[in-house]
Scaffold this motif. Sequence first.
Motif, PDB file in Angstrom:
ATOM      1  N   MET A 101       0.817  -1.211   0.000  1.00  0.00           N
ATOM      2  CA  MET A 101       0.000   0.000   0.000  1.00  0.00           C
ATOM      3  C   MET A 101       0.852   1.262   0.000  1.00  0.00           C
ATOM      4  O   MET A 101       0.452   2.314  -0.479  1.00  0.00           O
ATOM      5  CB  MET A 101      -0.940   0.015   1.204  1.00  0.00           C
ATOM      6  CG  MET A 101      -2.261  -0.704   1.004  1.00  0.00           C
ATOM      7  SD  MET A 101      -2.137  -2.496   0.839  1.00  0.00           S
ATOM      8  CE  MET A 101      -1.895  -2.998   2.546  1.00  0.00           C
ATOM      9  N   GLY A 102       2.067   1.161   0.570  1.00  0.00           N
ATOM     10  CA  GLY A 102       2.951   2.311   0.621  1.00  0.00           C
ATOM     11  C   GLY A 102       3.796   2.439  -0.626  1.00  0.00           C
ATOM     12  O   GLY A 102       3.707   1.641  -1.561  1.00  0.00           O
ATOM     13  N   GLY A 103       4.635   3.466  -0.619  1.00  0.00           N
ATOM     14  CA  GLY A 103       5.498   3.722  -1.771  1.00  0.00           C
ATOM     15  C   GLY A 103       5.987   5.146  -1.765  1.00  0.00           C
ATOM     16  O   GLY A 103       6.117   5.773  -0.698  1.00  0.00           O
ATOM     17  N   LEU A 104       6.226   5.687  -2.937  1.00  0.00           N
ATOM     18  CA  LEU A 104       6.693   7.067  -3.045  1.00  0.00           C
ATOM     19  C   LEU A 104       5.558   8.016  -2.719  1.00  0.00           C
ATOM     20  O   LEU A 104       4.478   7.942  -3.313  1.00  0.00           O
ATOM     21  CB  LEU A 104       7.194   7.367  -4.460  1.00  0.00           C
ATOM     22  CG  LEU A 104       8.270   6.444  -5.029  1.00  0.00           C
ATOM     23  CD1 LEU A 104       8.691   6.926  -6.403  1.00  0.00           C
ATOM     24  CD2 LEU A 104       9.450   6.381  -4.107  1.00  0.00           C
ATOM     25  N   LYS A 105       5.784   8.887  -1.775  1.00  0.00           N
ATOM     26  CA  LYS A 105       4.779   9.885  -1.432  1.00  0.00           C
ATOM     27  C   LYS A 105       4.560  10.810  -2.624  1.00  0.00           C
ATOM     28  O   LYS A 105       5.502  11.426  -3.134  1.00  0.00           O
ATOM     29  CB  LYS A 105       5.228  10.699  -0.219  1.00  0.00           C
ATOM     30  CG  LYS A 105       4.234  11.767   0.201  1.00  0.00           C
ATOM     31  CD  LYS A 105       4.790  12.620   1.337  1.00  0.00           C
ATOM     32  CE  LYS A 105       3.843  13.775   1.660  1.00  0.00           C
ATOM     33  NZ  LYS A 105       4.387  14.654   2.707  1.00  0.00           N
ATOM     34  N   THR A 106       3.321  10.888  -3.090  1.00  0.00           N
ATOM     35  CA  THR A 106       3.009  11.707  -4.265  1.00  0.00           C
ATOM     36  C   THR A 106       1.898  12.694  -3.969  1.00  0.00           C
ATOM     37  O   THR A 106       1.096  12.509  -3.056  1.00  0.00           O
ATOM     38  CB  THR A 106       2.576  10.822  -5.448  1.00  0.00           C
ATOM     39  OG1 THR A 106       1.456  10.017  -5.056  1.00  0.00           O
ATOM     40  CG2 THR A 106       3.715   9.915  -5.899  1.00  0.00           C
ATOM     41  N   GLY A 107       1.837  13.737  -4.798  1.00  0.00           N
ATOM     42  CA  GLY A 107       0.810  14.751  -4.689  1.00  0.00           C
ATOM     43  C   GLY A 107      -0.377  14.438  -5.581  1.00  0.00           C
ATOM     44  O   GLY A 107      -0.495  13.343  -6.143  1.00  0.00           O
TER      45      GLY A 107
END
Length: 456
Positions: free
Chosen positions: A267-273
């Motif tokens: 579910m996680g990964g690179l924080k994106t806008g």
Amino acid sequence: MHIASAYGGLLYNEGPSCVSDLIHYGTKFDEEDGVLALTKEGAHSQRRILHAQGDATGAEIVRALSERALSNERIRILENHFTLDLVTHQGECIGALVRKPNGQKIYIRANATVLATGGAGQLYRYTTNPEIATGDGMAMAYRAGAYIKDVEFIQFHPTSLFYPGAPRFLISEAVRGEGAVLRNINGERFMDKYHPQKELAPRDVVARAIVSEMELTGSTFVYLDITHESEELIKHRFPTIHKVCLRYGLDMVTDWIPVAPAAHYIMGGLKTGLYGETAVGRLFACGEVSCTGVHGANRLASNSLAEALVFGKRIANRVAELPVLDEQVPAVSFSLMRQQTTNNETVMERKLRLQKLMLAYVGLKRQEKGLTKAVRELERFVRAFRMKMERPEEIEYLNLLTCGCLVANAALQREESRGGHYREDFPKRDELVWRKHIVQSIEDGVSEERNLNEDE
């Protein structure tokens, strides 16, 4: 489960038009009586899932999009190339270092770079993911300065095929949606002991229930039973699964199918806008490698495809607005190539040791003692890592090792249970302390991010 309202709203509002785009591009979804056919999967309250060729939805979407991309003269496709690392300059991603099939390394300069590299299922010995799901995009972006968010939340699919000689083939949740039931090794149906929705409970609940039954009965699998449904329904609705099972001597029409949980989705990964942008300028991420937050701590079936469509389109729109990269921006050195010496231990041996460690201590059930051991062992793996970094499999191992450290660190820090993260020593959800995200950065270390606009 929590859904960030702004991102969840985008998914809800823009998803239907993106599905219409897929149909326009040539995707042929199944129909019944002239209307799109729908099915129901785990934790769903009604039938809402499109499917294609019975149980080959992903393959059909890939087919349609691939054909459209190949027919577009503006798209250049480099097959069998391997991205070694991202190239940055003054906080912006300006391209990537790429290995050609013949081993030659080339620098590809780019006005914008979009990572759509999938997840990191190969962190675990048993996974439904392909061999290439080695966390490459997440690790590359982490090295480049991007923020990594919510990676302690890993979804283990409850029902992967567990049979000698067979791969951990995914037995779709739609099989349970169409009426299949789970039975332990003694033939007893057991899900009513664990959740009111029984076989259609959330994936983390079903997966842990299966493990509990395996422990109680001393078995390594449970059975999935759909033999009470008609042969016509099974072969029409699940042609691919039926054929794969037949290949190994199992007939869904008459046989109970042995299954066990396997790592499936992160579910996680690179924080994106809102437009897929990361903390690194000109670097975007889409799909499983990203973390928009719409999946919360436990993704609902099918939402990953909708997320990729919606945010992929938003990324394309934002990239089109970017100013052209300054022609004077130079290429820079690549951090990945610093390793120099070799080691007698093979990459496969290292990878298997990593997978066993993650499965034992950072799997479906976690606790402080095991997580602490995992973190220490992973740190030892990092210190012992000495390779020349020439072949893709060597870099894939480095990327897996990077992701393993990120996952274990976050799992040790979150002292509660929520969604895909289950702590036996902290079995309850703690809203007062842990209604927040764990964010990691190569420059800033570990931090916590509280978002009070979320609806949990």
